[in-house]
Design a protein around this motif. Structure first.
Motif, PDB file in Angstrom:
ATOM      1  N   TYR A   1      13.263  13.259 -15.762  1.00 31.96           N
ATOM      2  CA  TYR A   1      13.288  14.417 -14.878  1.00 31.96           C
ATOM      3  C   TYR A   1      12.050  14.360 -13.999  1.00 31.96           C
ATOM      4  O   TYR A   1      10.972  13.956 -14.441  1.00 31.96           O
ATOM      5  CB  TYR A   1      13.322  15.720 -15.678  1.00 31.96           C
ATOM      6  N   GLU A   2      12.221  14.791 -12.766  1.00 37.09           N
ATOM      7  CA  GLU A   2      11.156  14.674 -11.772  1.00 37.09           C
ATOM      8  C   GLU A   2      10.927  16.012 -11.100  1.00 37.09           C
ATOM      9  O   GLU A   2      11.866  16.785 -10.853  1.00 37.09           O
ATOM     10  CB  GLU A   2      11.555  13.634 -10.726  1.00 37.09           C
ATOM     11  N   ALA A   3       9.663  16.305 -10.813  1.00 32.88           N
ATOM     12  CA  ALA A   3       9.291  17.552 -10.139  1.00 32.88           C
ATOM     13  C   ALA A   3       7.961  17.320  -9.426  1.00 32.88           C
ATOM     14  O   ALA A   3       7.270  16.325  -9.680  1.00 32.88           O
ATOM     15  CB  ALA A   3       9.184  18.695 -11.139  1.00 32.88           C
ATOM     16  N   PRO A   4       7.580  18.222  -8.533  1.00 30.76           N
ATOM     17  CA  PRO A   4       6.294  18.066  -7.848  1.00 30.76           C
ATOM     18  C   PRO A   4       5.134  18.003  -8.847  1.00 30.76           C
ATOM     19  O   PRO A   4       5.169  18.628  -9.909  1.00 30.76           O
ATOM     20  CB  PRO A   4       6.213  19.328  -6.979  1.00 30.76           C
TER      21      PRO A   4
ATOM     22  N   ARG B   1       0.845  -1.171   0.000  1.00 29.64           N
ATOM     23  CA  ARG B   1       0.000   0.000   0.000  1.00 29.64           C
ATOM     24  C   ARG B   1       0.896   1.241   0.000  1.00 29.64           C
ATOM     25  O   ARG B   1       1.922   1.277   0.670  1.00 29.64           O
ATOM     26  CB  ARG B   1      -0.909   0.011   1.220  1.00 29.64           C
ATOM     27  N   ALA B   2       0.508   2.248  -0.770  1.00 28.85           N
ATOM     28  CA  ALA B   2       1.362   3.425  -0.913  1.00 28.85           C
ATOM     29  C   ALA B   2       0.571   4.706  -0.698  1.00 28.85           C
ATOM     30  O   ALA B   2      -0.661   4.725  -0.800  1.00 28.85           O
ATOM     31  CB  ALA B   2       2.004   3.445  -2.293  1.00 28.85           C
ATOM     32  N   ARG B   3       1.304   5.744  -0.382  1.00 29.46           N
ATOM     33  CA  ARG B   3       0.702   7.075  -0.281  1.00 29.46           C
ATOM     34  C   ARG B   3       0.662   7.706  -1.671  1.00 29.46           C
ATOM     35  O   ARG B   3       1.441   7.339  -2.545  1.00 29.46           O
ATOM     36  CB  ARG B   3       1.526   7.956   0.654  1.00 29.46           C
ATOM     37  N   PRO B   4      -0.226   8.666  -1.888  1.00 30.37           N
ATOM     38  CA  PRO B   4      -0.250   9.374  -3.187  1.00 30.37           C
ATOM     39  C   PRO B   4       1.112   9.996  -3.467  1.00 30.37           C
ATOM     40  O   PRO B   4       1.744  10.572  -2.567  1.00 30.37           O
ATOM     41  CB  PRO B   4      -1.329  10.440  -2.991  1.00 30.37           C
ATOM     42  N   ARG B   5       1.575   9.869  -4.708  1.00 22.54           N
ATOM     43  CA  ARG B   5       2.868  10.433  -5.074  1.00 22.54           C
ATOM     44  C   ARG B   5       2.809  11.947  -5.100  1.00 22.54           C
ATOM     45  O   ARG B   5       1.804  12.535  -5.499  1.00 22.54           O
ATOM     46  CB  ARG B   5       3.308   9.916  -6.441  1.00 22.54           C
ATOM     47  N   THR B   6       3.877  12.544  -4.710  1.00 18.50           N
ATOM     48  CA  THR B   6       3.951  14.004  -4.721  1.00 18.50           C
ATOM     49  C   THR B   6       4.789  14.513  -5.894  1.00 18.50           C
ATOM     50  O   THR B   6       4.961  15.719  -6.053  1.00 18.50           O
ATOM     51  CB  THR B   6       4.568  14.522  -3.413  1.00 18.50           C
TER      52      THR B   6
END
Length: 455
Positions: free
Chosen positions: A35-38, A18-23
């Motif tokens: 590339y990753e960003a909010p 189970r995971a939390r919503p990705r930010t």
């Protein structure tokens, strides 16, 4: 003691958590970089970071996100495959030109509020031909002032905003500005809102995407041109160079004639065409258009007649589907009305045997190459006909790919040879024919019906 291996499905299931919503959200570029960003970060913010690590790359002005064209203000809400769009792409050039037009209009509204600009047509060298209404054309000094103000706005990196407004509010805005073409176009719009772009105090409607701010628009120039001016920008083939303006009096004359035709028919934009359709005028417009074309063809035939008996060969060139065959038939009628009998000769009949045809870089037959034609035979045939000799024409058999014997003909003094093909303007096609014997015609669907004064 016996050991049993867990079933593969059980192993896979055990890895599910189970995971939390990705930010954060990731974008993947065509070369595989990630590339990753909010979540919700605009595309433009990603590319500012990417451009920082690739200083020599062309500025990104839009992107394909999972195959769909998006502005740089588009928020990335989930992982996506992203393809950058620059001025080297046709979509990029359209976005750049549209945004640059908005910048120019905003500068003109600020400096010369009495002027009304119509963006008339695109220039081959890379740019747009614009006309000034409601006042005299801009002088060279005034254009320099407008360009200077545009560059100040670029240096300020002013935001190009976007707002959704009720349709009635948008119509009132355009009515107040005297933009009757936009009002006519939008009055039958089904949606009850309209998206307007904003730049400073200027608000306008454009049919396509924009860059997010003026700082992206660093390459341009304004130059006097004809009775208006040219807004120049780079072509996508050379995205880092603003080409020098090439004077084309013949092209300007064509567009001026087209503008006069549109004025006669009362059709200057898509909104006017819609009104004509509603008023039941379409048959009239078609008939008038055909009559205007016939007048133009008649003038060409008269010009050929005035050069008799020197002109013996009429070459009709143009891109595929430009109407060369239809034009040839209509010209033939007008030539007959001038006492000149046309003798059509098919250029395709002078193809070399298929096995001798040139090939392209992929090894395929290149049927658009000039050298698919037997040029010595073609020139010899024309010269003998011009000299009054009897000649047996070739006939190309497309089934066998071989050239065969065709009809035997000769031409009299009151006859001209009509030849159509994509190479009609190429001097190499008729290098052995005396220039005074040749009359060249070029056909192309150059003109378009504008959506409104700015689109």
């Amino acid at each position: 003691m016996l050991m049993t291996k867990p079933h593969p499905t059980e192993t896979a299931v055990s890895r599910v958590r189970r995971a939390r919503p990705r930010t954060t959200a990731q974008i993947r570029l065509p070369d595989g970089r990630l590339y990753e960003a909010p979540v919700g970060t605009p595309l433009g913010t990603y590319f500012k970071a990417i451009d920082h690590t690739a200083r020599h790359a062309l500025p990104v002005i839009a992107a394909l996100v999972n195959g769909e064209l998006r502005e740089l203000t588009y928020p990335v809400e989930r992982d996506a495959d992203v393809v950058p769009i620059t001025l080297a792409d046709s979509d990029g050039q359209r976005i750049y030109a549209r945004s640059l037009t908005f910048l120019m209009i905003a500068a003109v509204e600020e400096l010369y509020p009495e002027a009304d600009i119509t963006v008339d047509y695109a220039l081959y060298s890379g740019g747009l031909y614009c006309v000034v209404n409601r006042r005299a054309p801009f002088t060279a000094t005034e254009l320099q002032r407008i360009e200077a103000r545009m560059r100040e706005m670029v240096d300020a990196d002013m935001p190009i905003g976007k707002e959704h407004v009720p349709l009635e509010e948008a119509l009132r805005h355009f009515e107040a500005k005297g933009y009757t073409d936009k009002v006519t176009l939008l009055k039958n719009r089904k949606k009850d809102y309209l998206t307007l772009y904003t730049l400073g105090k200027t608000r306008d409607y454009f049919h396509g995407y924009m860059v997010p701010s003026t700082g992206y628009l660093r390459q341009f120039a304004l130059r006097p041109y004809g009775s208006g001016f040219a807004l120049l920008y780079p072509r996508h083939e050379q995205p880092d160079v603003v080409q020098e303006l090439k004077e084309s009096p013949g092209l300007v004359a064509v567009f001026n004639e087209y503008g006069e035709w549109m004025r006669l028919m009362g059709i200057s934009n898509v909104g006017a065409l819609n009104e004509a359709q509603e008023a039941g005028r379409m048959r009239e417009i078609i008939l008038v258009s055909e009559a205007l074309h016939e007048q133009r063809i008649a003038r060409i035939a008269s010009a050929i007649a005035q050069r008799q008996p020197r002109v013996r060969v009429v070459l009709i060139a143009g891109p595929s589907s430009s109407g060369k065959t239809t034009f040839s038939k209509r010209l033939s009628i007008q030539l007959l009305a001038n006492g000149i009998r046309p003798v059509p000769i098919a250029l395709d009949d002078f193809f070399v045997n298929r096995e001798e045809s040139p090939r392209d870089e992929n090894g395929q037959y290149d049927f658009e190459s000039l050298h698919v034609l037997d040029l010595p035979l073609f020139n010899s045939t024309l010269n003998r006909l011009i000299a009054g000799q009897e000649v047996t024409l070739p006939r190309f058999n497309f089934f066998t790919g071989l050239r065969e014997e065709g009809n035997t003909i000769s031409i009299d003094e009151d006859e001209v040879i009509l030849i159509e093909g994509i190479h009609g303007l190429n001097p190499e096609l008729v290098r052995e024919i005396a220039p005074e014997c040749i009359y060249r015609i070029y056909l192309s669907a150059l003109t378009q019906l504008n959506i409104d004064r700015h689109n």
